[in-house]
Design a protein around this motif. Structure first.
Motif, PDB file in Angstrom:
ATOM      1  N   ILE A  20       0.838  -1.206   0.000  1.00  0.00           N
ATOM      2  CA  ILE A  20       0.000   0.000   0.000  1.00  0.00           C
ATOM      3  C   ILE A  20       0.879   1.264   0.000  1.00  0.00           C
ATOM      4  N   GLY A  21       1.871   1.313   0.897  1.00  0.00           N
ATOM      5  CA  GLY A  21       2.718   2.498   0.983  1.00  0.00           C
ATOM      6  C   GLY A  21       3.519   2.708  -0.296  1.00  0.00           C
ATOM      7  N   GLY A  22       4.154   1.638  -0.786  1.00  0.00           N
ATOM      8  CA  GLY A  22       5.008   1.746  -1.975  1.00  0.00           C
ATOM      9  C   GLY A  22       4.227   2.159  -3.204  1.00  0.00           C
ATOM     10  N   VAL A  39      10.591  -1.958  -6.736  1.00  0.00           N
ATOM     11  CA  VAL A  39      11.043  -3.355  -6.690  1.00  0.00           C
ATOM     12  C   VAL A  39      10.223  -4.085  -5.633  1.00  0.00           C
ATOM     13  N   GLU A  40       9.574  -5.176  -6.059  1.00  0.00           N
ATOM     14  CA  GLU A  40       8.698  -5.943  -5.163  1.00  0.00           C
ATOM     15  C   GLU A  40       9.189  -7.387  -5.136  1.00  0.00           C
ATOM     16  N   ARG A  41       9.397  -7.895  -3.927  1.00  0.00           N
ATOM     17  CA  ARG A  41       9.929  -9.247  -3.776  1.00  0.00           C
ATOM     18  C   ARG A  41       9.010 -10.321  -4.366  1.00  0.00           C
ATOM     19  N   PRO A  45       1.658  -8.554  -7.903  1.00  0.00           N
ATOM     20  CA  PRO A  45       1.033  -7.863  -6.766  1.00  0.00           C
ATOM     21  C   PRO A  45       0.448  -8.879  -5.796  1.00  0.00           C
ATOM     22  N   ARG A  46       0.725  -8.683  -4.496  1.00  0.00           N
ATOM     23  CA  ARG A  46       0.264  -9.682  -3.519  1.00  0.00           C
ATOM     24  C   ARG A  46      -1.209  -9.478  -3.202  1.00  0.00           C
ATOM     25  N   PRO A  47      -2.006 -10.545  -3.397  1.00  0.00           N
ATOM     26  CA  PRO A  47      -3.413 -10.410  -3.016  1.00  0.00           C
ATOM     27  C   PRO A  47      -3.507 -10.515  -1.500  1.00  0.00           C
ATOM     28  N   GLY A  49      -5.421 -10.078   2.552  1.00  0.00           N
ATOM     29  CA  GLY A  49      -5.707  -9.081   3.568  1.00  0.00           C
ATOM     30  C   GLY A  49      -7.197  -8.893   3.657  1.00  0.00           C
ATOM     31  N   GLN A  50      -7.641  -8.669   4.858  1.00  0.00           N
ATOM     32  CA  GLN A  50      -9.062  -8.438   5.050  1.00  0.00           C
ATOM     33  C   GLN A  50      -9.343  -6.944   4.975  1.00  0.00           C
ATOM     34  N   ALA A  51     -10.475  -6.556   5.528  1.00  0.00           N
ATOM     35  CA  ALA A  51     -10.865  -5.149   5.417  1.00  0.00           C
ATOM     36  C   ALA A  51      -9.845  -4.246   6.107  1.00  0.00           C
ATOM     37  N   THR A 111     -11.133  -4.245   1.167  1.00  0.00           N
ATOM     38  CA  THR A 111     -10.101  -5.236   1.467  1.00  0.00           C
ATOM     39  C   THR A 111      -8.743  -4.674   1.036  1.00  0.00           C
ATOM     40  N   ARG A 112      -7.708  -5.112   1.722  1.00  0.00           N
ATOM     41  CA  ARG A 112      -6.366  -4.624   1.416  1.00  0.00           C
ATOM     42  C   ARG A 112      -6.011  -4.896  -0.047  1.00  0.00           C
ATOM     43  N   GLY A 113      -6.350  -6.110  -0.518  1.00  0.00           N
ATOM     44  CA  GLY A 113      -6.037  -6.468  -1.908  1.00  0.00           C
ATOM     45  C   GLY A 113      -6.741  -5.547  -2.894  1.00  0.00           C
ATOM     46  N   GLY A 300       5.677   3.706   5.870  1.00  0.00           N
ATOM     47  CA  GLY A 300       4.728   2.664   6.274  1.00  0.00           C
ATOM     48  C   GLY A 300       5.307   1.761   7.360  1.00  0.00           C
ATOM     49  N   ASP A 301       4.858   0.497   7.351  1.00  0.00           N
ATOM     50  CA  ASP A 301       5.260  -0.442   8.408  1.00  0.00           C
ATOM     51  C   ASP A 301       6.777  -0.521   8.583  1.00  0.00           C
ATOM     52  N   ALA A 302       7.541  -0.305   7.532  1.00  0.00           N
ATOM     53  CA  ALA A 302       9.004  -0.373   7.614  1.00  0.00           C
ATOM     54  C   ALA A 302       9.544   0.633   8.635  1.00  0.00           C
TER      55      ALA A 302
HETATM   56  C1  LIG Z   1      -0.362  -9.917   1.847  1.00  0.00           C
HETATM   57  C2  LIG Z   1      -0.608  -8.961   2.976  1.00  0.00           C
HETATM   58  C3  LIG Z   1      -1.827  -9.015   3.679  1.00  0.00           C
HETATM   59  C4  LIG Z   1      -2.063  -8.144   4.734  1.00  0.00           C
HETATM   60  N1  LIG Z   1      -3.269  -8.199   5.374  1.00  0.00           N
HETATM   61  C5  LIG Z   1      -3.561  -7.340   6.359  1.00  0.00           C
HETATM   62  C6  LIG Z   1      -4.832  -7.340   7.012  1.00  0.00           C
HETATM   63  O1  LIG Z   1      -5.700  -8.121   6.670  1.00  0.00           O
HETATM   64  N2  LIG Z   1      -5.053  -6.470   8.018  1.00  0.00           N
HETATM   65  C7  LIG Z   1      -4.107  -5.576   8.410  1.00  0.00           C
HETATM   66  O2  LIG Z   1      -4.355  -4.803   9.336  1.00  0.00           O
HETATM   67  N3  LIG Z   1      -2.903  -5.531   7.798  1.00  0.00           N
HETATM   68  C8  LIG Z   1      -2.611  -6.386   6.790  1.00  0.00           C
HETATM   69  N4  LIG Z   1      -1.378  -6.343   6.188  1.00  0.00           N
HETATM   70  C9  LIG Z   1      -0.436  -5.291   6.596  1.00  0.00           C
HETATM   71  C10 LIG Z   1      -0.865  -3.974   5.970  1.00  0.00           C
HETATM   72  O3  LIG Z   1      -0.890  -4.094   4.566  1.00  0.00           O
HETATM   73  C11 LIG Z   1       0.120  -2.901   6.371  1.00  0.00           C
HETATM   74  O4  LIG Z   1       0.151  -2.804   7.781  1.00  0.00           O
HETATM   75  C12 LIG Z   1      -0.227  -1.511   5.882  1.00  0.00           C
HETATM   76  O5  LIG Z   1      -1.017  -1.490   4.735  1.00  0.00           O
HETATM   77  C13 LIG Z   1       1.065  -0.742   5.625  1.00  0.00           C
HETATM   78  O6  LIG Z   1       1.511  -1.045   4.328  1.00  0.00           O
HETATM   79  P1  LIG Z   1       3.032  -1.143   3.897  1.00  0.00           P
HETATM   80  O7  LIG Z   1       3.032  -0.791   2.443  1.00  0.00           O
HETATM   81  O8  LIG Z   1       3.883  -0.385   4.813  1.00  0.00           O
HETATM   82  O9  LIG Z   1       3.404  -2.683   4.120  1.00  0.00           O
HETATM   83  P2  LIG Z   1       2.884  -3.979   3.363  1.00  0.00           P
HETATM   84  O10 LIG Z   1       1.468  -3.820   2.932  1.00  0.00           O
HETATM   85  O11 LIG Z   1       3.237  -5.110   4.259  1.00  0.00           O
HETATM   86  O12 LIG Z   1       3.756  -4.031   2.030  1.00  0.00           O
HETATM   87  C14 LIG Z   1       5.127  -4.319   1.999  1.00  0.00           C
HETATM   88  C15 LIG Z   1       5.455  -4.875   0.621  1.00  0.00           C
HETATM   89  O13 LIG Z   1       6.865  -5.022   0.522  1.00  0.00           O
HETATM   90  C16 LIG Z   1       7.156  -6.280  -0.045  1.00  0.00           C
HETATM   91  N5  LIG Z   1       8.495  -6.679   0.409  1.00  0.00           N
HETATM   92  C17 LIG Z   1       8.851  -7.208   1.594  1.00  0.00           C
HETATM   93  N6  LIG Z   1      10.177  -7.360   1.660  1.00  0.00           N
HETATM   94  C18 LIG Z   1      10.673  -6.920   0.481  1.00  0.00           C
HETATM   95  C19 LIG Z   1      11.978  -6.796  -0.055  1.00  0.00           C
HETATM   96  N7  LIG Z   1      13.056  -7.204   0.628  1.00  0.00           N
HETATM   97  N8  LIG Z   1      12.131  -6.261  -1.298  1.00  0.00           N
HETATM   98  C20 LIG Z   1      11.046  -5.864  -2.024  1.00  0.00           C
HETATM   99  N9  LIG Z   1       9.776  -5.961  -1.557  1.00  0.00           N
HETATM  100  C21 LIG Z   1       9.599  -6.468  -0.319  1.00  0.00           C
HETATM  101  C22 LIG Z   1       6.046  -7.192   0.424  1.00  0.00           C
HETATM  102  O14 LIG Z   1       5.896  -8.320  -0.414  1.00  0.00           O
HETATM  103  C23 LIG Z   1       4.837  -6.239   0.359  1.00  0.00           C
HETATM  104  O15 LIG Z   1       4.239  -6.249  -0.911  1.00  0.00           O
HETATM  105  C24 LIG Z   1      -1.080  -7.190   5.121  1.00  0.00           C
HETATM  106  C25 LIG Z   1       0.138  -7.129   4.418  1.00  0.00           C
HETATM  107  C26 LIG Z   1       0.377  -7.993   3.362  1.00  0.00           C
HETATM  108  C27 LIG Z   1       1.704  -7.905   2.610  1.00  0.00           C
END
Ligand SMILES: Cc1cc2nc3c(=O)[nH]c(=O)nc-3n(C[C@H](O)[C@H](O)[C@H](O)COP(=O)(O)OP(=O)(O)OC[C@H]3O[C@@H](n4cnc5c(N)ncnc54)[C@H](O)[C@@H]3O)c2cc1C
Length: 413
Positions: A20-22, A39-41, A45-47, A49-51, A111-113, A300-302
């Motif tokens: 989501i963040g990227g 760059v995505e590991r 695109p990863r499907p 996640g719930q709401a 949904t997250r997806g 984001g989460d990172a």
């Molecule tokens: C498949 C999935 C399902 C989720 N389901 C839920 C849910 O149901 N409820 C909820 O509260 N939160 C869920 N989360 C977490 C939620 O998406 C995040 O807390 C929030 O959206 C913040 O997003 P983010 O982009 O920081 O992290 P994320 O959404 O976790 O995205 C990080 C992305 O980085 C990719 N990645 C990881 N390591 C590497 C690397 N070394 N190099 C390149 N890419 C990399 C991952 O594959 C992922 O696509 C889920 C995350 C994922 C990945």
């Protein structure tokens, strides 16, 4: 030599992680005339996640980014939360409007997806970014003028800015800021989400939860397609490093905890092994004193994660992406200034969004029958008229945050 030697050139930006963040930061950068590489590991695109909830400032960001038509088309019709016992009998019902759409079920749920797909569709419409699926960064070295990045695929490139949006276990953070243990606090449990066929007897449009004796909670949330639903499992217990990336061990733990658990535990177990999007991770908090080092920045989460317990992970990723792209677009030739401004502007929002609900995972997962009954009594108390002002203060914790305007990173026309 880096592209910023030419003051009129757009900076070369690498985004690690297409979640989501990227994807959100990539979208806003493209709109500002900066085409990043993402760059995505994962291979695609990863499907899954719930709401995820869009409330307060993140709803505003979605609006400013022009995402609302796409979100509205896929929005879930989730009407509130329902607590049930082992036989499926209702113990407590909390309609979404009980807390004006600020409670467990927010005004906007998607949904997250689906949200990820809305972002990718908007990105395609905006002209697209350069996506590299199935690759990841293995080395990062920076100097005063740029960042040298090596990928697992063997290629090496130089960028002006690297954004680590690679989630809770960020490799970017590990490479540039140091080991995960320095920034992560285990919150006492694990959560799993996956899609399953909707079992007979589940009340449509309601997020139903059931507590099992033994510090475990299960839930079923509606999906966009009524034939399927999203399963949720919360298990409380000590951290177990053997669970990291071992789906077999993760599913074994869930099988042990859900065995004989009543309600739809058996249906969940039957569906889990075949789920196309099984997701399992620890509940952890990520905190860093600074979100950037030189030209590398976390999003984001990172960089800031309160765990799904806060219900704010997606909100923080969206708001963070909007601010980061806005600041980079405002100072394209001065990454350090842009990244410092991103941090200063975002910190107050993150501080409020990271607050955990009272009791954390323990309150969600009582271990005994008595504990489950006591937890239900407390939840009932929270729904009384007398407690509403306190609840509204707690639930509206990010409402006072004012989003800045960024004329250069704007929504599509
Ligand atoms: C498949 C999935 C399902 C989720 N389901 C839920 C849910 O149901 N409820 C909820 O509260 N939160 C869920 N989360 C977490 C939620 O998406 C995040 O807390 C929030 O959206 C913040 O997003 P983010 O982009 O920081 O992290 P994320 O959404 O976790 O995205 C990080 C992305 O980085 C990719 N990645 C990881 N390591 C590497 C690397 N070394 N190099 C390149 N890419 C990399 C991952 O594959 C992922 O696509 C889920 C995350 C994922 C990945």
């Amino acid at each position: 030599m880096n592209s910023l030697d030419n003051a009129t050139a757009a900076p070369r930006v690498l985004v690690c992680g297409g979640g989501i963040g990227g994807n959100a930061v990539a979208l806003q950068l493209v709109r500002a005339g900066i085409r990043p590489t993402v760059v995505e590991r994962a291979a695609a695109p990863r499907p899954g996640g719930q709401a995820v909830d869009l409330r307060g400032p993140s709803r505003d960001v979605a609006d400013r980014m022009g995402l609302m038509p796409g979100i509205d088309a896929k929005r879930l019709d989730e009407r509130g939360m329902l607590y049930v016992d082992a036989a499926g009998k209702e113990s407590l019902r909390m309609p979404a409007d009980m807390f004006d759409g600020k409670g467990g079920v927010a005004e906007i749920e998607i949904t997250r997806g689906d949200l990820n797909q809305v972002l990718l569709d908007a990105l395609t419409e905006a002209g697209g970014a350069d996506y590299r699926y199935g690759d990841r960064v293995t080395e990062i070295h920076q100097d005063a003028n740029g960042v040298d990045v090596t990928f697992a695929s063997g290629t090496a490139e130089r960028y002006d800015i690297v954004i680590g949006a690679d989630g809770l276990h960020s490799a970017t953070r590990e490479l540039v800021f140091g080991p995960e243990r320095d920034y992560s606090t285990y919150l006492g449990g694990y959560m799993s989400f996956f899609t399953m066929p909707t079992p007979a007897g589940v009340e449509p449009h309601w997020f139903s939860m059931h507590s099992l004796v033994g510090a475990t909670g299960i839930g079923i949330r509606p999906d966009a397609d009524p034939a399927t639903c999203k399963a949720l499992v919360v298990v409380r217990g000590p951290a177990d490093p053997a669970l990291r990336r071992d789906v077999g061990a993760q599913q074994r733990l869930i099988r042990e905890r859900l065995a004989g658990g009543g309600w739809h535990a058996e249906a969940m177990l039957a569906a889990m092994g075949d789920a196309p999007d099984f997701y399992f991770d620890e509940l952890a908090r990520i905190e860093l004193p600074n979100w950037s080092r030189g030209r590398v920045v976390l999003l984001g989460d990172a960089g800031y994660c309160g765990s799904p317990l806060t219900g704010q992970g997606t909100a923080m990723a969206l708001v963070g992406a909007y601010l980061l792209a806005g600041e980079i677009a405002a100072a394209p030739t001065d990454p350090c200034r842009a990244l410092a401004a991103y941090e200063t502007t975002l910190r107050p929002f993150v501080a409020a969004a990271m607050e955990l609900p009272p009791g954390g995972v323990r309150a969600m997962t009582p271990s005994t029958r008595l504990g489950i009954r006591a937890g239900m009594a407390v939840s009932r108390l929270m729904t009384t008229r007398m407690m509403k002002p306190l609840m509204m203060r707690m639930l509206g914790k990010t409402d006072g945050y004012t989003l800045p305007d960024y004329p250069r990173a704007v929504r599509s026309a």
